[in-house]
Structure formats: C-alpha cells, structure tokens
Design a protein around this motif. Structure first.
Motif, mmCIF file in Angstrom:
data_model
loop_
_atom_site.group_PDB
_atom_site.id
_atom_site.type_symbol
_atom_site.label_atom_id
_atom_site.label_comp_id
_atom_site.label_asym_id
_atom_site.label_seq_id
_atom_site.Cartn_x
_atom_site.Cartn_y
_atom_site.Cartn_z
ATOM 1 N N ASN A 94 -33.283 49.846 21.736
ATOM 2 C CA ASN A 94 -32.992 48.616 21.664
ATOM 3 C C ASN A 94 -33.006 48.101 23.090
ATOM 4 O O ASN A 94 -32.430 46.999 23.564
ATOM 5 C CB ASN A 94 -31.121 48.284 21.461
ATOM 6 C CG ASN A 94 -30.396 48.916 22.170
ATOM 7 O OD1 ASN A 94 -30.754 49.239 23.460
ATOM 8 N ND2 ASN A 94 -29.399 49.074 21.711
ATOM 9 N N GLN A 95 -33.653 48.959 24.073
ATOM 10 C CA GLN A 95 -34.394 48.408 25.171
ATOM 11 C C GLN A 95 -33.586 48.630 26.391
ATOM 12 O O GLN A 95 -34.074 47.878 27.530
ATOM 13 C CB GLN A 95 -35.268 47.345 25.060
ATOM 14 C CG GLN A 95 -36.126 47.572 23.794
ATOM 15 C CD GLN A 95 -36.815 46.231 23.678
ATOM 16 O OE1 GLN A 95 -37.669 45.819 24.417
ATOM 17 N NE2 GLN A 95 -36.883 45.662 22.387
ATOM 18 N N TYR A 96 -32.305 48.700 26.240
ATOM 19 C CA TYR A 96 -31.554 48.827 27.372
ATOM 20 C C TYR A 96 -30.278 49.914 27.153
ATOM 21 O O TYR A 96 -29.904 50.066 26.260
ATOM 22 C CB TYR A 96 -30.575 47.343 27.328
ATOM 23 C CG TYR A 96 -31.241 46.206 27.706
ATOM 24 C CD1 TYR A 96 -31.217 45.795 29.508
ATOM 25 C CD2 TYR A 96 -31.802 45.382 26.836
ATOM 26 C CE1 TYR A 96 -32.040 44.755 29.643
ATOM 27 C CE2 TYR A 96 -32.643 44.166 27.444
ATOM 28 C CZ TYR A 96 -32.955 44.063 28.642
ATOM 29 O OH TYR A 96 -33.415 42.899 28.974
ATOM 30 N N SER A 97 -30.191 50.514 28.453
ATOM 31 C CA SER A 97 -28.954 51.493 28.447
ATOM 32 C C SER A 97 -27.865 50.751 29.345
ATOM 33 O O SER A 97 -28.111 50.629 30.350
ATOM 34 C CB SER A 97 -29.512 52.654 29.216
ATOM 35 O OG SER A 97 -30.579 53.333 28.866
ATOM 36 N N SER B 292 -26.966 48.471 31.108
ATOM 37 C CA SER B 292 -27.642 47.122 31.568
ATOM 38 C C SER B 292 -29.128 47.546 32.253
ATOM 39 O O SER B 292 -30.113 46.562 32.644
ATOM 40 C CB SER B 292 -26.945 46.847 32.933
ATOM 41 O OG SER B 292 -27.137 47.600 34.080
ATOM 42 N N THR B 293 -29.267 48.912 32.068
ATOM 43 C CA THR B 293 -30.832 49.436 32.880
ATOM 44 C C THR B 293 -31.791 49.021 31.615
ATOM 45 O O THR B 293 -31.863 49.759 30.621
ATOM 46 C CB THR B 293 -30.550 50.828 33.255
ATOM 47 O OG1 THR B 293 -29.487 51.018 34.139
ATOM 48 C CG2 THR B 293 -31.876 51.178 33.966
ATOM 49 N N PRO B 294 -32.780 48.282 32.073
ATOM 50 C CA PRO B 294 -34.022 48.145 31.074
ATOM 51 C C PRO B 294 -34.909 49.332 30.981
ATOM 52 O O PRO B 294 -34.667 50.166 31.840
ATOM 53 C CB PRO B 294 -34.789 47.211 31.838
ATOM 54 C CG PRO B 294 -34.081 46.438 32.748
ATOM 55 C CD PRO B 294 -33.015 47.377 33.489
ATOM 56 N N ARG B 295 -35.313 49.604 29.739
ATOM 57 C CA ARG B 295 -35.950 50.821 29.324
ATOM 58 C C ARG B 295 -37.038 51.080 30.487
ATOM 59 O O ARG B 295 -37.157 52.242 30.887
ATOM 60 C CB ARG B 295 -36.723 50.561 28.035
ATOM 61 C CG ARG B 295 -37.537 51.817 27.714
ATOM 62 C CD ARG B 295 -38.614 51.697 26.797
ATOM 63 N NE ARG B 295 -39.718 50.864 27.485
ATOM 64 C CZ ARG B 295 -40.492 51.305 28.284
ATOM 65 N NH1 ARG B 295 -40.433 52.476 28.856
ATOM 66 N NH2 ARG B 295 -41.602 50.421 28.666
ATOM 67 N N ALA B 296 -37.699 50.145 31.123
ATOM 68 C CA ALA B 296 -38.887 50.116 31.910
ATOM 69 C C ALA B 296 -38.232 50.715 33.263
ATOM 70 O O ALA B 296 -39.117 51.562 34.042
ATOM 71 C CB ALA B 296 -39.662 48.911 32.288
ATOM 72 N N ALA B 297 -37.148 50.500 33.504
ATOM 73 C CA ALA B 297 -36.299 50.904 34.799
ATOM 74 C C ALA B 297 -36.057 52.368 34.607
ATOM 75 O O ALA B 297 -35.654 52.979 35.735
ATOM 76 C CB ALA B 297 -35.377 50.148 35.474
ATOM 77 N N ALA B 298 -35.971 52.953 33.497
ATOM 78 C CA ALA B 298 -35.339 54.211 33.237
ATOM 79 C C ALA B 298 -36.413 55.173 32.757
ATOM 80 O O ALA B 298 -35.833 56.352 32.806
ATOM 81 C CB ALA B 298 -34.175 54.093 32.360
ATOM 82 N N LEU B 299 -37.367 54.946 31.997
ATOM 83 C CA LEU B 299 -38.206 55.689 31.426
ATOM 84 C C LEU B 299 -39.772 55.482 31.528
ATOM 85 O O LEU B 299 -40.162 54.308 31.490
ATOM 86 C CB LEU B 299 -37.787 55.685 29.883
ATOM 87 C CG LEU B 299 -36.484 56.119 29.508
ATOM 88 C CD1 LEU B 299 -36.303 55.472 28.114
ATOM 89 C CD2 LEU B 299 -36.181 57.249 29.389
ATOM 90 N N ALA B 300 -40.303 56.546 32.102
ATOM 91 C CA ALA B 300 -41.648 56.526 32.444
ATOM 92 C C ALA B 300 -42.617 56.071 31.459
ATOM 93 O O ALA B 300 -43.634 55.363 31.630
ATOM 94 C CB ALA B 300 -42.309 57.570 33.277
ATOM 95 N N PRO B 301 -42.489 56.686 30.293
ATOM 96 C CA PRO B 301 -43.506 56.521 28.926
ATOM 97 C C PRO B 301 -43.367 55.052 28.524
ATOM 98 O O PRO B 301 -42.143 54.585 28.668
ATOM 99 C CB PRO B 301 -43.087 57.411 27.926
ATOM 100 C CG PRO B 301 -42.196 58.333 28.617
ATOM 101 C CD PRO B 301 -41.729 57.822 29.950
#
Lengths: 308, 333
Positions: free
Chosen positions: A165-168, A170-179
C-alpha cells in the motif's frame, strides 16, 4: 469464486469498516478499506484446509477468509464471543479451524511463522498451502530475506503476498526500500514472482491461482506483490500524512467501484441487483453489530487464563 | 527430592550423551518431533550433542539450517503451532537475541492470545556461559526470559538433569528454553538406566547443612559446591540447592532451607541487576522475615575473551567463600 461473490466480499469489508469507524468504542484499528481486492482476490483461491496468516491489518483478510462478521466484530470490541475471546483484537485475531491461522501485529513477524506452518503442511504430505500477507514495510525486514531463502531451499508450500500500500505509516516505499519492484526481492531465490494491480480483484485472483497451482504441484514458494492504496490513514490513531490531492486520486481507484462498473457494463449485474447486494451486506453488518453488542466482556479473572 | 533417589540404578555418561539419549528416546516416541539448527545434522552439533541422530532419523527430522536465528525459531514455532513438535538449537545464547521476536512476541503469547486455539510446543535449546569466546559468545540472559509470561526456562547442571529436564521439555505443550553451559559438556555423571522425566519447578537439594543456604544452577553449581566444601572445612555448614528450573521457580524448597539456616546466598553467572538472585531474594523476603541475603553474579561488564578479564568478571569458589563469610560475620544482609 464468481464476480458476484468477489464484489460481495469486498463490499462486506468496506461496509463493516464504515460501521466500525462510526462506533465510539471502535478502539485502535488498522483498516483495509481501499485494499479489499488484495485479500478478497487471494482468499477466493484458497481452499478450506489452506491457512492464511496476515499482518495487523487484519479486518480485510479475516472477513475475506470467511470469518463471520459478528465474530470478527466481537473480537475487535473485546467481547468473549470473538474467536480469541476478545483477547487478540485486530492485531492477533485467529480462527485456525477455519483456515485463518491469524494476524500478528509485529511487522514482518508472521513471515517466519508462516514458513513453519508451511513446513508442518509439507510434512503431512498434503496439497495444502499457506498464504502470508504482509505490507511493503515488512520488505525491509531481515525476516523476509530469511524466509525467502529457507522457503526456497526447502520448497515450502508458501505463498508470500506483499500488499504494497506504498506507505509504512508515513514513510513512502521509495524512501524505505531500494528495489523499485518488491517482487524483485524474490527473484534471486529462484521462485516465481509477479507484481499485479492490487486494486483489480480479478488480477489478484488470477495471479494467485497461477501461483497456487505451482505451489500445490510441490514446486515450492511464490511471491506476489499487489500494488494497493489505503483509503484511510495508517491507523485510527495515526495522522494522515498524504497530500489531499493524492488521497482524492486514490479514491478514484476504488476496487469495488471498478468491479461493479465493469459488471454493470458487461451486463453481469443489474443496478437493482447491485442495490440489493448493498442492502444485504448492510443487513449482515447490522446483524454482526447486534451480535457483538450483546456479547459480554471477559471476566477480569481471565487475564490469567491460558498462560502456560 | 534428594540426590540419592536419583542415583539409584544409574549409568555414568557424559553431559552431551545425556542430551542425545533424551532426544533419541523422545524422537522415537513422537514421530512429529523434528530438530532444527545449525550444524546439527551429519556434523553432530557444535558440542557433538546431536551425534548419531542424523543417521538414526534422517535429514527431514534433523534439519540443518542456514545462519538465520530469527527464521530458525520462527519456523520452529510456526511448525509447532501447526501440529508438529520442534526443538530449535541456537548454538550460543547470545544469538537467541536475534530470535526473541518469534519466541517472546509470538510463541509465549500464542496460547493466551488465541484463547487456547493454538499452542507452540517448541523447545529452544541453547548454550550459555563463558569459556574464552568473548563478549558476544558468553552471556547468560536467562533472567530476561524468566520475565516473559508464557515461557518456561530450565538450566541443568548434571547429565541426569539434562536428560530428565530435556525429556520433560519435549513433552510440554508450550515453549520452553532449555539452557546448557559450555563448561558442562565435558562433564560426566550418573543418569538413571530407566527412562524418566524430571518435572519442572522442582529444585534439587544437593547438600545438607545448617548455617547457610547456597542457591545456584547450571555450571555455577561447580564453584558453589567447591565453596561449600571449603566452608565446611572452616566450620560453616552449607545447605545447597540446585534450582534446575528457573521458570517456574521452586520457592518452597528454598524457603524450607532458609527457615533452617536463616541465611541465603544466590550464585549465578549472569548479571546481578534484575537477575535470578534478585528475583529469588525478593520472593524470599515476601515469604520470610529477618533473613540475611547476598547475591553473587558477574560484574557489570562485558565478558572478555581475555582469560584474565574473563576470570575477573565471573564468580568463582573464592568469591563465594568470601561472600558467605562476610555475610555471616554480620557485614552484609
């Protein structure tokens, strides 16, 4: 499962949660609204003797797995009529006799457990599988890497379903996961992996069916990433962090509207039948509410039951 | 229970052999029992405490695993919850910290949180204690685990107790942490010829005395018994209790002894802060008035691989003797 049933099950989750959020006694909840297609598409392929494990975002998965709405609501409200006598709540609800091994509210915490359940099934030599739903947040956890490795090594009958669902919080996926694509995480382990539109229940169902055939044939685990959007903040106590424009855009992707529009267009359902379905679902949620309200809270002495 | 009851019709074997025997008997009796761990297959375990089991039961029931403690325990717990029975070997107790989530957050709470629908009959077998391997291969964190509702914790000091407690652990319906000690593997002792379990929650009264009660467990029983012998030569008679089981704790046996002696000294290899001795001491104070108490444990420092520093950090017979004499001379308690 027919399109009618898929639609019905998604409507049930949405209506159930809309009822729950209006209650003053709703407690701390994480909602599945917006993400209904992921649990419903997945569960539509599961057999009675399969097991489903999920994260603490458990209302959608529990209802999609076929748990009685009254039992679920009783559990969420802390009533002894819940399958866990109200002790587990949303974060840990379980009814293994009906194929819902349960939720576990530690992010990534259910991954290794699910692999263990899959090992038990494998040792029984049957065709059953274990499905484990987790969020994109869990993809940063070591537990996923450890589980992928061992599940692949041992050919465990395990379907890993990432509800991205693209957020942890408040953290967007792109800010948390490299792939870029989370299904890529599974590729080096030699298992089939796919990313599908998690707002399209038939896409989730079809991909699940393909992977379930693979797993039931004894070929080992598979990884399905479903791109979804939650309609509400992370939880009932979390602040909304997403811009209004983004939330509005998300509403337009509603999986229920998407399926029902398609069905109306294809003549698979009439407007009258759709209205009737909504009424029926509303009535079911009302009945669940009456059931849960009538149920008792536990006696305080129960705090010491079932410890060791 | 007394020592003589347990040594009747016994055979002398090594500590590691007692473990093998318990595993072998329980694996024969329960086809669902599966072992998971690093190097436990053909290699036979880091201390050869799994020797022969791979040949006897095969790779499916004696499963070598990658270095992935969280998954090892998580899979062991999940499989147990789904109808198997598992023993997960975590080579050193320090590494158990990597696996506390499935053990503490899941297994220990499973029966409660599902209102009895699920249970996790899993044994986490691990090895604690210092033997020259340094700051992250030496720790004794049993007191952390004692504080977790839903976990049982046992730590034998002899081959007989290793055998009997491990058998009991493998018949429990919930999670058990079974703790060996590196310095115990080369020791030998008498184990009953006839198969027998040792119930949890029963301490062993290993030496009778009237002046002071010494309470210890696991490898620390060795310096404790040496100290008791030396104190006896100095005219101080020691009642010595081997706890064997840390959760549940057998406070009744301790209380009976201290009623007689009026003085208790606890000896452990772990930290004193929130330690096993602290817990026993406070519970005893709730049961008895006017008791003199002292605790002995590791100093508040990491346990170095340097042998001078390792020895400086740990209890030994000298430190126990000094502590007891100081306490009896009225300077402690």
């Amino acid at each position: 499962m027919s399109a009618h049933e898929l639609l019905h099950d998604m409507l049930l989750i949405r209506t159930f949660e809309q009822h729950l959020i209006k209650r003053r006694d709703h407690g701390f909840q994480l909602f599945s609204s917006g993400e209904e297609a992921v649990s419903v598409g997945l569960c539509s392929v599961l057999n009675r003797d399969d097991q489903l494990l999920c994260s603490g975002r458990a209302i959608g998965p529990a209802l999609a797995r076929g748990l009685e709405p009254g039992l679920v609501l009783a559990e969420l409200l802390g009533k002894v009529a819940g399958p866990c006598r109200g002790r587990a709540g949303r974060g840990h609800m379980a009814l293994p006799a009906q194929g819902f091994f349960g939720a576990h509210a530690v992010v990534g915490g259910n991954l290794t457990i699910a692999a263990g359940v899959a090992l038990a099934m494998q040792s029984e030599g049957n065709q059953n599988l274990v499905a484990c739903m987790f969020g994109d947040g869990a993809c940063g956890a070591g537990a996923l890497h450890e589980t992928l490795n061992i599940a692949a090594l041992w050919h465990l009958p395990l379907l890993l379903v990432c509800n991205n669902n693209q957020y942890s919080v408040s953290t967007p996926r792109a800010a948390a996961l490299a792939p870029q694509k989370l299904s890529d995480l599974a590729v080096p382990f030699g298992m089939p992996a796919l990313t599908v539109d998690g707002m399209d229940v038939t896409a989730v169902r079809d991909a699940t069916r393909e992977f379930s055939d693979h797993i039931r044939a004894g070929k080992g685990p598979a990884f399905l990433e479903c791109i979804s959007y939650r309609f509400t903040p992370h939880s009932t106590s979390a602040r909304e962090s997403r811009p209004t424009a983004e939330i509005e855009a998300i509403q337009a992707l509603c999986p229920i509207v998407r399926l029902s529009s398609q069905m109306l267009m294809d003549g698979e359902i009439s407007q009258a039948d759709l209205d009737q379905m909504k009424k029926d679902v509303n009535a079911a949620v009302q009945a669940a509410s009456v059931f849960a309200e009538a149920a008792a809270f536990p006696d305080p002495a129960e705090v010491l039951h079932d410890i060791v | 229970m007394t020592l003589s009851d347990e040594t009747a019709a016994a055979t002398k074997i090594f500590f590691r052999e007692a473990i093998i025997r318990a595993l072998q008997e329980e694996m024969q009796a329960d086809p669902k029992l599966t072992l998971l761990g690093q190097d436990i297959g053909a290699f036979g375990g880091s201390y050869r405490e799994f020797d022969g089991l791979f040949d006897a039961f095969g790779a499916e029931r004696v499963r070598d695993m990658p270095v992935a403690e969280a998954a090892m325990v998580g899979i062991g717990v999940g499989a147990a919850a789904a109808g198997m029975r598992t023993l997960v070997s975590i080579t050193y107790m320090d590494f158990l910290m990597l696996a506390l989530d499935p053990l503490v957050n899941y297994a220990a709470k499973l029966r409660f949180k599902t209102a009895g629908q699920l249970r996790a009959p899993v044994v986490v077998k691990t090895t604690a204690g210092a033997k020259g391997q340094g700051v992250a291969h030496s720790q004794c964190i049993e007191a952390w685990l004692m504080a977790v509702p839903g976990l049982k914790v046992v730590a034998p000091s002899t081959p007989a107790d290793a055998y009997g407690l491990l058998k009991t652990a493998l018949r429990e319906e919930g999670p058990v942490v079974y703790i060996d000690h590196k310095r115990l593997f080369p020791t030998a002792g008498h184990v009953p010829v006839k198969a027998a379990c040792i119930p949890f929650g029963q301490a062993l009264h290993v030496r009778s005395g009237s002046d002071v009660t010494l309470v210890s467990f696991s490898y620390m029983m060795t310096p404790t018994l040496q100290a008791a012998e030396r104190l006896n030569a100095q005219g101080v008679s020691c009642d010595v209790i081997d706890l064997r089981s840390l959760a549940p704790l057998d406070m009744a046996t301790i209380c009976t002894s201290v009623k007689k002696t009026g003085v208790m000294v606890t000896v452990e290899e772990g930290q004193l802060t929130c330690g096993v001795g602290s817990e026993i001491s406070f519970r005893l104070r709730e049961m008895l008035d006017g008791v003199k108490i002292a605790r002995i444990g590791a100093v508040a420092a990491p346990v170095s691989s340097n042998r001078v520093l390792e020895a400086a950090s740990l209890p030994d017979a000298d430190k126990i003797v000094t502590c007891v004499l100081t306490l009896l001379n009225g300077k402690g308690g």
